[in-house]
Design a protein around this motif. Structure first.
Motif, PDB file in Angstrom:
ATOM      1  N   SER A  39       0.803  -1.229   0.000  1.00  0.00           N
ATOM      2  CA  SER A  39       0.000   0.000   0.000  1.00  0.00           C
ATOM      3  C   SER A  39       0.833   1.275   0.000  1.00  0.00           C
ATOM      4  O   SER A  39       0.313   2.343  -0.305  1.00  0.00           O
ATOM      5  N   ASN A  40       2.115   1.202   0.337  1.00  0.00           N
ATOM      6  CA  ASN A  40       2.929   2.421   0.339  1.00  0.00           C
ATOM      7  C   ASN A  40       3.901   2.502  -0.834  1.00  0.00           C
ATOM      8  O   ASN A  40       4.668   3.442  -0.941  1.00  0.00           O
ATOM      9  N   GLY A  41       3.905   1.504  -1.710  1.00  0.00           N
ATOM     10  CA  GLY A  41       4.692   1.566  -2.926  1.00  0.00           C
ATOM     11  C   GLY A  41       6.181   1.338  -2.774  1.00  0.00           C
ATOM     12  O   GLY A  41       6.949   1.670  -3.668  1.00  0.00           O
ATOM     13  N   ASP A  65      -6.536   1.214  -0.037  1.00  0.00           N
ATOM     14  CA  ASP A  65      -7.578   0.287  -0.503  1.00  0.00           C
ATOM     15  C   ASP A  65      -6.951  -0.703  -1.485  1.00  0.00           C
ATOM     16  O   ASP A  65      -6.962  -0.508  -2.690  1.00  0.00           O
ATOM     17  N   VAL A  66      -6.395  -1.774  -0.952  1.00  0.00           N
ATOM     18  CA  VAL A  66      -5.617  -2.733  -1.735  1.00  0.00           C
ATOM     19  C   VAL A  66      -6.436  -3.353  -2.868  1.00  0.00           C
ATOM     20  O   VAL A  66      -5.970  -3.471  -3.990  1.00  0.00           O
ATOM     21  N   ASN A  67      -7.675  -3.743  -2.595  1.00  0.00           N
ATOM     22  CA  ASN A  67      -8.473  -4.415  -3.628  1.00  0.00           C
ATOM     23  C   ASN A  67      -9.337  -3.450  -4.443  1.00  0.00           C
ATOM     24  O   ASN A  67     -10.106  -3.866  -5.296  1.00  0.00           O
ATOM     25  N   LYS A  68      -9.202  -2.165  -4.193  1.00  0.00           N
ATOM     26  CA  LYS A  68      -9.868  -1.113  -4.973  1.00  0.00           C
ATOM     27  C   LYS A  68     -11.389  -1.263  -5.039  1.00  0.00           C
ATOM     28  O   LYS A  68     -12.008  -1.017  -6.063  1.00  0.00           O
ATOM     29  N   ASP A  69     -11.987  -1.631  -3.889  1.00  0.00           N
ATOM     30  CA  ASP A  69     -13.447  -1.735  -3.844  1.00  0.00           C
ATOM     31  C   ASP A  69     -14.098  -0.482  -3.277  1.00  0.00           C
ATOM     32  O   ASP A  69     -15.300  -0.437  -3.081  1.00  0.00           O
ATOM     33  N   GLU A  74     -11.541  -5.178   5.999  1.00  0.00           N
ATOM     34  CA  GLU A  74     -10.932  -6.462   6.332  1.00  0.00           C
ATOM     35  C   GLU A  74     -10.327  -7.155   5.116  1.00  0.00           C
ATOM     36  O   GLU A  74      -9.283  -7.801   5.210  1.00  0.00           O
ATOM     37  N   ALA A  75     -10.948  -7.034   3.970  1.00  0.00           N
ATOM     38  CA  ALA A  75     -10.427  -7.675   2.759  1.00  0.00           C
ATOM     39  C   ALA A  75      -9.035  -7.149   2.422  1.00  0.00           C
ATOM     40  O   ALA A  75      -8.156  -7.919   2.010  1.00  0.00           O
ATOM     41  N   ASP A  76      -8.810  -5.858   2.620  1.00  0.00           N
ATOM     42  CA  ASP A  76      -7.497  -5.274   2.345  1.00  0.00           C
ATOM     43  C   ASP A  76      -6.445  -5.817   3.315  1.00  0.00           C
ATOM     44  O   ASP A  76      -5.322  -6.129   2.926  1.00  0.00           O
ATOM     45  N   ILE A  77      -6.824  -5.959   4.570  1.00  0.00           N
ATOM     46  CA  ILE A  77      -5.909  -6.518   5.567  1.00  0.00           C
ATOM     47  C   ILE A  77      -5.565  -7.958   5.222  1.00  0.00           C
ATOM     48  O   ILE A  77      -4.418  -8.388   5.365  1.00  0.00           O
ATOM     49  N   ARG A  78      -6.520  -8.710   4.732  1.00  0.00           N
ATOM     50  CA  ARG A  78      -6.283 -10.124   4.379  1.00  0.00           C
ATOM     51  C   ARG A  78      -5.289 -10.261   3.224  1.00  0.00           C
ATOM     52  O   ARG A  78      -4.482 -11.188   3.204  1.00  0.00           O
TER      53      ARG A  78
END
Length: 93
Positions: A39-41, A65-69, A74-78
């Motif tokens: 997430s920080n590149g 927002d890792v999964n861009k939803d 929680e999904a991003d943390i997973r």
């Protein structure tokens, strides 16, 4: 646009030179998947990514927002958990 996936590169030779002439070949390539969670590149999925996602949990933040939803959850943390300590090929060593 920033994306939170590690990069992946595959080099493939798709032709050969024979008697000074290039001859094409058909080749099927199965590259590895790009891993989500950076997430920080910085090309590494690590504690800094966890901290960013936790800081923006429940909010809209494109970088966290890792999964861009549309929401950091929680999904991003997973994704970070699954790929924790993975290092991109192009990370500074």
């Amino acid at each position: 646009m920033f994306h939170s996936h590690l990069n992946n590169v595959l080099e493939a030779e798709v032709g050969i030179e024979k008697n000074g002439e290039l001859i094409g070949q058909s080749k099927r390539v199965y590259p590895e998947m790009n891993l989500a969670g950076d997430s920080n590149g910085d090309k590494v999925v690590d504690i800094h990514d966890v901290m960013r996602v936790v800081a923006h949990y429940g909010k809209e933040n494109d970088k966290a927002d890792v999964n861009k939803d549309g929401v950091v959850d929680e999904a991003d943390i997973r994704f970070i958990e699954k790929n924790f300590l993975e290092i991109g090929f192009d990370a500074l060593r």
